[in-house]
Write an enzyme that holds these catalytic residues in place. Structure first.
Site, short mmCIF file in Angstrom:
data_model
loop_
_atom_site.label_atom_id
_atom_site.label_comp_id
_atom_site.label_asym_id
_atom_site.label_seq_id
_atom_site.Cartn_x
_atom_site.Cartn_y
_atom_site.Cartn_z
N CYS A 58 57.16 33.12 32.79
CA CYS A 58 56.08 33.73 32.01
C CYS A 58 55.15 34.52 32.91
O CYS A 58 54.68 34.02 33.94
CB CYS A 58 55.29 32.64 31.28
SG CYS A 58 53.95 33.28 30.24
N CYS A 64 47.05 31.48 33.35
CA CYS A 64 46.92 30.54 32.24
C CYS A 64 47.12 29.11 32.71
O CYS A 64 47.99 28.83 33.53
CB CYS A 64 47.96 30.89 31.17
SG CYS A 64 48.04 29.72 29.80
N CYS A 67 50.50 25.83 31.10
CA CYS A 67 51.67 25.22 31.74
C CYS A 67 51.35 24.96 33.21
O CYS A 67 50.56 25.69 33.82
CB CYS A 67 52.89 26.15 31.66
SG CYS A 67 53.47 26.48 29.98
N CYS A 141 53.41 34.74 25.71
CA CYS A 141 53.62 33.32 26.00
C CYS A 141 55.09 32.93 25.79
O CYS A 141 55.68 33.25 24.75
CB CYS A 141 52.72 32.47 25.11
SG CYS A 141 52.94 30.69 25.30
N PHE A 272 51.57 2.75 13.32
CA PHE A 272 51.07 4.08 13.68
C PHE A 272 52.01 5.10 13.06
O PHE A 272 52.55 5.98 13.73
CB PHE A 272 50.96 4.24 15.20
CG PHE A 272 50.07 3.24 15.87
CD1 PHE A 272 48.70 3.44 15.93
CD2 PHE A 272 50.60 2.08 16.41
CE1 PHE A 272 47.87 2.51 16.55
CE2 PHE A 272 49.78 1.14 17.03
CZ PHE A 272 48.41 1.36 17.09
N GLU A 292 49.08 3.03 9.02
CA GLU A 292 48.44 4.15 9.72
C GLU A 292 46.94 4.06 9.55
O GLU A 292 46.45 3.60 8.51
CB GLU A 292 48.98 5.47 9.15
CG GLU A 292 48.21 6.72 9.51
CD GLU A 292 48.12 6.96 11.00
OE1 GLU A 292 47.03 7.32 11.46
OE2 GLU A 292 49.14 6.78 11.70
N ASP A 340 54.58 3.54 17.49
CA ASP A 340 54.37 4.82 18.18
C ASP A 340 52.87 5.02 18.39
O ASP A 340 52.24 5.83 17.71
CB ASP A 340 54.97 5.96 17.35
CG ASP A 340 54.82 7.31 18.01
OD1 ASP A 340 54.53 7.36 19.22
OD2 ASP A 340 54.98 8.34 17.32
N CYS A 366 53.92 7.92 24.56
CA CYS A 366 53.59 9.15 25.28
C CYS A 366 52.87 8.84 26.58
O CYS A 366 52.29 9.73 27.20
CB CYS A 366 52.74 10.08 24.41
SG CYS A 366 51.18 9.34 23.84
#
Length: 411
Positions: A58, A64, A67, A141, A272, A292, A340, A366
Site C-alpha cells: 500500500c 497511515c 496497518c 487503501c 457473548f 448477550e 466468545d 481475541c
C-alpha cells in the site's frame, strides 16, 4: 547512534532492541539506527534488512497507522501470530497442537472505524497516522473491501454537515446487503437551534449516497433499507454499531472451527452471543440458548431466528455475563458451550462452565493472554484441549484471534 539489533516483535508489532528500545516498522535480526526518544527509536533507518522484509503493498503505509506489518512477508506474519499464541500458552505451562493459520485476503475488510475531521477546505476522512492524531488520507487503501471505500467520501460529507472544527467524528462503516451502514459518534447534537437543518442535511446525504442506514450517536436518522447481514446464510439485521466479525473469510474460519468442536451436540449455550454469529448457524442441528449483554443484539438474533427456516429452537437472554455469569444450575442440560468474550476475557463465566462440567466448550478469543489463563483453569479440572485454530482476519495488524475446543477427560 551505533546500530542496534532488533531482537523480536512486541505485541503491538514494533521491533524491540535491547534497552528496551521500541522501533516501528522493523523486523527481528535487522540492524537499525535512529534517534532515541525515551524508550522509542524515531527516524529509523534500516542498516541490514531482514530476508523477511518486503515492499509494502500500500502506498499509504508510511503515513497511515491503520496497518503495522505490511513490511513483513505473509509467511513471517503468519508464523509470528501463531507464535504469539504459542508463547501465551507456554507462559501458563500449556503445550498445544496448532492447525494451519487462516488468513483473510487483502481488500476484505467489510467494516472499519474511520476518523473524520473538518478542514478549512472541507473535510478529511481516513485513519490516524502512526502514533499521531493526524488523519491520513487513504484513497488507495489495500485493506478495505472495495465496497467500503465509498464510505470515506460519505464520511467527509457527514463531517461537513454535522461535524465541529474543534472535534473529530468517528464513523463506523459496514457493508451490508443493501448498501453502506454507518454509525456516527462525536458530531453535533440532534437538539437545539440547528436540529431541524442537521436532520435534513443528514437525510439528504443518506439519500444521495444510497446508504442503507445512518445512525447519529444513538439515534437512527435515516433508514432506506434494512442493513442485512448473513450468518452462514441466515439473514440478520444488527443494531447500529453492533459487533460484527471484520471479514467474511475470518467469520467463516471461526464458525467452521466452532462447528467442528460442537459436533452433534443437541443443546448448546452461546455466551457473548452477539446477534447470533455462531448460535444461529448452530441451530441447524441443535437447540441454542444465546446470552448477550446488549438487548438490541439479543432482539436481532431472535428476529433472525423467527424469520429463518429449517432452524431448531433459539432462545435469547439479555444478561451481563461479567457481573452475572450463568451459574452451574443455569448450565445444567447443555451438551456444549460456545464462549466468545471481549479482550478482557471471561474468568468468572469460565469458572462456572468448569464447575458445571459442560462436556464440550468451544472457546473463541481475541486475546491470547486471557485465553491462556482461562485454558489453564479448564485443564486444571480435567478438560483436554484440542488443536488451536489461529485466525488472522485483521491482516497486517498485530491483532490475533483463535478458537480451541475443550472436552472432559473421561479417564
Amino acid at each position: 547512534m551505533d546500530p542496534v539489533i532488533i531482537d523480536r516483535l512486541g505485541h503491538q508489532g514494533d521491533g524491540i532492541a535491547p534497552g528496551p528500545l521500541f522501533a516501528p516498522l522493523t523486523l527481528p535480526g535487522e540492524a537499525v539506527t535512529g534517534t532515541v526518544s525515551g524508550d522509542r527509536l524515531t527516524d529509523v533507518r534500516i542498516v541490514t534488512p531482514s530476508p523477511d522484509r518486503v515492499a509494502a503493498p500500500c502506498r499509504h503505509y508510511r503515513a497511515c497507522g491503520g496497518c503495522s506489518l505490511q513490511h513483513a512477508s505473509d509467511a513471517f506474519v503468519a508464523n509470528w501470530k501463531v507464535e504469539v499464541v504459542r508463547r501465551a500458552l507456554l507462559a501458563q505451562h500449556i503445550e498445544a497442537e496448532f492447525l494451519p493459520i487462516e488468513t483473510s485476503p487483502a481488500a476484505s475488510r467489510r467494516r472499519a472505524a474511520l476518523s473524520v475531521r473538518r478542514t478549512k477546505k472541507g473535510a478529511l476522512a481516513g485513519f490516524h497516522a502512526r502514533a499521531s492524531d493526524v488523519i491520513a488520507d487513504v484513497p488507495d487503501c489495500q485493506l478495505l473491501d472495495p465496497g467500503l471505500m465509498p464510505a470515506l467520501k460519505v464520511a467527509e460529507e457527514l463531517a461537513i454537515a454535522g461535524g465541529s472544527r474543534k472535534g473529530e467524528l468517528s464513523v463506523l462503516a459496514t457493508i451490508s446487503e443493501t448498501g453502506l451502514d454507518l454509525a456516527v459518534t462525536g458530531g453535533k447534537p440532534l437538539s437545539g437551534a440547528e436540529e431541524g437543518r442537521l436532520r435534513i442535511d443528514l437525510a439528504r446525504v443518506a439519500e444521495e449516497r444510497g446508504l442503507s442506514r445512518l445512525a447519529w450517536d444513538d439515534e437512527v436518522v435515516a433508514l432506506r433499507l434494512s442493513p442485512t447481514q448473513r450468518f452462514d446464510g441466515i439473514a440478520v439485521v444488527p443494531p447500529p454499531g453492533a459487533f460484527l466479525q471484520a471479514t467474511p473469510q475470518g467469520e467463516a474460519a471461526l464458525l467452521a472451527a466452532v462447528k467442528r468442536i460442537v459436533g452433534k451436540a443437541g443443546r448448546v449455550v452461546d455466551l457473548f452471543a452477539g446477534c447470533g454469529t455462531f448460535g444461529l448457524p448452530l441451530a441447524r442441528g441443535a437447540e441454542v440458548h444465546g446470552v448477550e449483554g446488549a438487548a438490541a443484539m439479543t432482539r436481532a438474533m431472535d428476529h433472525g431466528w423467527r424469520h429463518a427456516t429449517g432452524l431448531k429452537k433459539v432462545t435469547g437472554e439479555t444478561r451481563d455475563l461479567f457481573r452475572n455469569p450463568l451459574i452451574v444450575e443455569d448450565l445444567k442440560g447443555f451438551d456444549a458451550a460456545v464462549i466468545d468474550p471481549p479482550r478482557a476475557g471471561a474468568e468468572a463465566q469460565v469458572a462456572e462452565l468448569a464447575a458445571a462440567r459442560v462436556p464440550v466448550i468451544a472457546h473463541v478469543s481475541c486475546n491470547p493472554v486471557t485465553f491462556a489463563r482461562e485454558a489453564r483453569e479448564l485443564l486444571a479440572v480435567g478438560y483436554e484441549m484440542g488443536p488451536v485454530q489461529v485466525v488472522d482476519q485483521f491482516r497486517w495488524s498485530p491483532h490475533v484471534e483463535l478458537v480451541a475446543g475443550f472436552s472432559l477427560n473421561s479417564a
